[in-house]
Design an enzyme around this catalytic site. Sequence first.
Site, PDB file in Angstrom:
ATOM      1  N   HIS A  82       5.839-126.627-101.362  1.00 15.26           N
ATOM      2  CA  HIS A  82       6.779-125.773-102.073  1.00 15.26           C
ATOM      3  C   HIS A  82       6.452-125.804-103.552  1.00 15.26           C
ATOM      4  O   HIS A  82       6.190-126.862-104.119  1.00 15.26           O
ATOM      5  CB  HIS A  82       8.225-126.257-101.869  1.00 15.26           C
ATOM      6  CG  HIS A  82       9.198-125.428-102.629  1.00 15.26           C
ATOM      7  ND1 HIS A  82       9.695-124.241-102.148  1.00 15.26           N
ATOM      8  CD2 HIS A  82       9.714-125.570-103.871  1.00 15.26           C
ATOM      9  CE1 HIS A  82      10.487-123.704-103.040  1.00 15.26           C
ATOM     10  NE2 HIS A  82      10.527-124.486-104.107  1.00 15.26           N
ATOM     11  N   ASP A 161      22.778-121.218 -98.396  1.00 20.09           N
ATOM     12  CA  ASP A 161      22.003-121.182 -99.651  1.00 20.09           C
ATOM     13  C   ASP A 161      21.867-119.750-100.148  1.00 20.09           C
ATOM     14  O   ASP A 161      21.955-119.494-101.343  1.00 20.09           O
ATOM     15  CB  ASP A 161      20.620-121.816 -99.456  1.00 20.09           C
ATOM     16  CG  ASP A 161      19.769-121.620-100.699  1.00 20.09           C
ATOM     17  OD1 ASP A 161      20.171-122.162-101.751  1.00 20.09           O
ATOM     18  OD2 ASP A 161      18.756-120.901-100.658  1.00 20.09           O
ATOM     19  N   ARG A 168      25.039-117.806-107.797  1.00 19.30           N
ATOM     20  CA  ARG A 168      24.513-118.543-108.961  1.00 19.30           C
ATOM     21  C   ARG A 168      23.752-117.606-109.899  1.00 19.30           C
ATOM     22  O   ARG A 168      23.844-117.711-111.124  1.00 19.30           O
ATOM     23  CB  ARG A 168      23.574-119.667-108.489  1.00 19.30           C
ATOM     24  CG  ARG A 168      24.317-120.843-107.889  1.00 19.30           C
ATOM     25  CD  ARG A 168      23.363-121.782-107.171  1.00 19.30           C
ATOM     26  NE  ARG A 168      22.345-122.299-108.051  1.00 19.30           N
ATOM     27  CZ  ARG A 168      21.122-122.673-107.648  1.00 19.30           C
ATOM     28  NH1 ARG A 168      20.782-122.624-106.381  1.00 19.30           N
ATOM     29  NH2 ARG A 168      20.254-123.137-108.496  1.00 19.30           N
ATOM     30  N   SER A 183      19.361-126.552-102.936  1.00 24.24           N
ATOM     31  CA  SER A 183      18.950-125.213-102.484  1.00 24.24           C
ATOM     32  C   SER A 183      17.538-125.272-101.891  1.00 24.24           C
ATOM     33  O   SER A 183      17.296-124.828-100.766  1.00 24.24           O
ATOM     34  CB  SER A 183      19.004-124.263-103.686  1.00 24.24           C
ATOM     35  OG  SER A 183      18.285-123.089-103.444  1.00 24.24           O
ATOM     36  N   LYS A 187      16.362-125.541 -97.395  1.00 28.92           N
ATOM     37  CA  LYS A 187      15.457-124.616 -96.700  1.00 28.92           C
ATOM     38  C   LYS A 187      14.252-125.362 -96.133  1.00 28.92           C
ATOM     39  O   LYS A 187      13.762-125.058 -95.055  1.00 28.92           O
ATOM     40  CB  LYS A 187      15.000-123.509 -97.656  1.00 28.92           C
ATOM     41  CG  LYS A 187      16.125-122.506 -97.931  1.00 28.92           C
ATOM     42  CD  LYS A 187      15.782-121.521 -99.007  1.00 28.92           C
ATOM     43  CE  LYS A 187      15.805-122.131-100.374  1.00 28.92           C
ATOM     44  NZ  LYS A 187      15.964-121.268-101.498  1.00 28.92           N
TER      45      LYS A 187
HETATM   46  N1  URA Z   1      14.277-121.947-105.783  1.00 30.79           N
HETATM   47  C1  URA Z   1      15.261-122.056-104.846  1.00 30.79           C
HETATM   48  O1  URA Z   1      15.030-121.826-103.671  1.00 30.79           O
HETATM   49  N2  URA Z   1      16.494-122.427-105.259  1.00 30.79           N
HETATM   50  C2  URA Z   1      16.791-122.679-106.551  1.00 30.79           C
HETATM   51  O2  URA Z   1      17.921-123.021-106.854  1.00 30.79           O
HETATM   52  C3  URA Z   1      15.760-122.560-107.508  1.00 30.79           C
HETATM   53  C4  URA Z   1      14.508-122.198-107.086  1.00 30.79           C
END
Ligand code: URA
Length: 436
Positions: A82, A161, A168, A183, A187
Site C-alpha cells: 500500500h 470506511d 471526512r 481507514s 481495507k
Molecule cells: N487513504 C485512505 O484509504 N484513507 C485515508 O484516510 C487516507 C489515505
Amino acid sequence: MNIIEIIEKKKNGFELTDKEINFFIGGCTTGKIANYQISALLMAICINGMTNTEIFSMTKHMASSGICLKWSGIDGIIADKHSSGGVGDKTTPIVVSVVTACGVKMVKMSGKGLGFTGGTIDKLSAITNFRTDYNTDEINNIVNNIGAYMGGQTHDLAPADKKLYCIRDVTGTVNSIPLIASSIMSKKIASGANILVLDVKAGGGAFMKNANEAQKLAELMVNIGNAAGIKTCAVVTDMSEPLGCAVGNALEIKEIIDILKGKSKDKRLYNICVILSAYILILSKKAADFDDAYHIAEKALKSGQAFRQFYNIVQAQGGDVRLLEDISLFPRAKFIGEIISEKNGYVQNIDCESIGKISLLSGAGRIRAEDVIDYSSGVVLHKKCGDSVLKGEVIAEYHTNRMECVDEIKSGIAGAYHIGKEKPENIPLVYKTIMK
Ligand code: URA
C-alpha cells in the site's frame, strides 16, 4: 446506547469502549446515524485523538463492516502493498511485476484517484481493454495461473470506511493519524493478504507533510497489521517532488514500461521500487536479508523477467499487449509543448501539489468522482531536483487536449519549478523503515 452520549464522551476527551465504537461503525454502515452526527464525532476524534485500543477497535469494526476476502482458492501466501499516495506514484505495477516474477503471489486492490493524486486503477486503465473488475473466482484463477492480480476495490469492502471517507473529505477531518490509519488498515485487513508492505509518503505531495508525522502513522499501521495477523512492515519515503518523470496515466504507464525494460531515467523511482520489492521478498522468506532481497529484485528487473511478468498480467486481464511492445500505440494528446528555463542554475524544488493540480487541469484526473479521464494528458518532467539547468533548456513538457487550458498549464508548470544558483543538498529517499 446513544450517539449523542458517544459524541459528548469523545468531545470531553474520554476513551470510547469497543461496544461504543462498534455501535458507531454499525450506525455509519446502516445509515442509522446521521451524517451531521458522524461529522461531529470525526471532528472530536481529530481534536482529541484516540488511544491505540480505540484505534485497533475502530479498524476491526470497519474491516468487518463488509466482506472480508479469503483467498483459500490460492495456494501459498498472498502479499499486498500500500502506498499512502502521491504525485507520479507509479510503484505498484512495477513492484507487483518484480515480486511475482520472483515467485511471490500478490492480489493488489487499489482505489481510484480523486483530487491531485492519481490512482493505480486509472493508470492501468490507460492500457486498452485492461480490466480491473474481476470477481473473486476469476481473481483466484488469474492468481493461480500467473501469480498476480491488480484490480479495483469492490464496493462491499469496508463500506463503513467509504462512508466515513466521503464525510471526512468535506468536513476538514482527513488529516488525523487515527482516522487515516484505521481507514487504510481496515481495507487491507478486509483484502485478505498475509503479508503487507506499506509505503508511507512524507512531503509536499503527500498527506503527511513531514517525516516525523509520517513515521508515527507508519508505526501505528505496522502495529495494527501485526495485531491482525498480517506480517507488516513500513518504509517512510520522500514525496517532496513528483515520483519519476511522468505524471498522467498513459505517460506513467510508458515510464513503467521503460523501467521494466531497463531504460529508467529516474534513479529515485527505480530505487524505491527495488526497495519495496525487497521488503516483500524478505517478509515472504524469499530472501535472507535486505542485501540479498535487493539483489534478487534487481535481477528480476535487469533480466527482463519483471517485464515479461507485466506482459503476462496485462494479457491475463484482457489488456492490449501490443502497447507494451510499441509505446507509440498509446493515445497522444493534440497539444504537446515544452516549458523552457529562463535562467541558469539548479532545480531546488518542484512543487508537487502544483504539478498534480496542473496534471488534473490537463485532463489526467477527476475533480468529481464521475469525471471522465483523458488518458493521454499530463506532464513530463525533464529536470528533477538537483539537476543543472541552462537558460533556454527544456525543463518539462505538457500534454493536453484542452486548448483553452494551455496558457494556464504552461504558467503553472513554470511556477512549480524553483531554480536557484547553488546545487541543493540531496533529499533522502527513505527516512525510516519499520519492521518488528
Ligand atoms: N487513504 C485512505 O484509504 N484513507 C485515508 O484516510 C487516507 C489515505
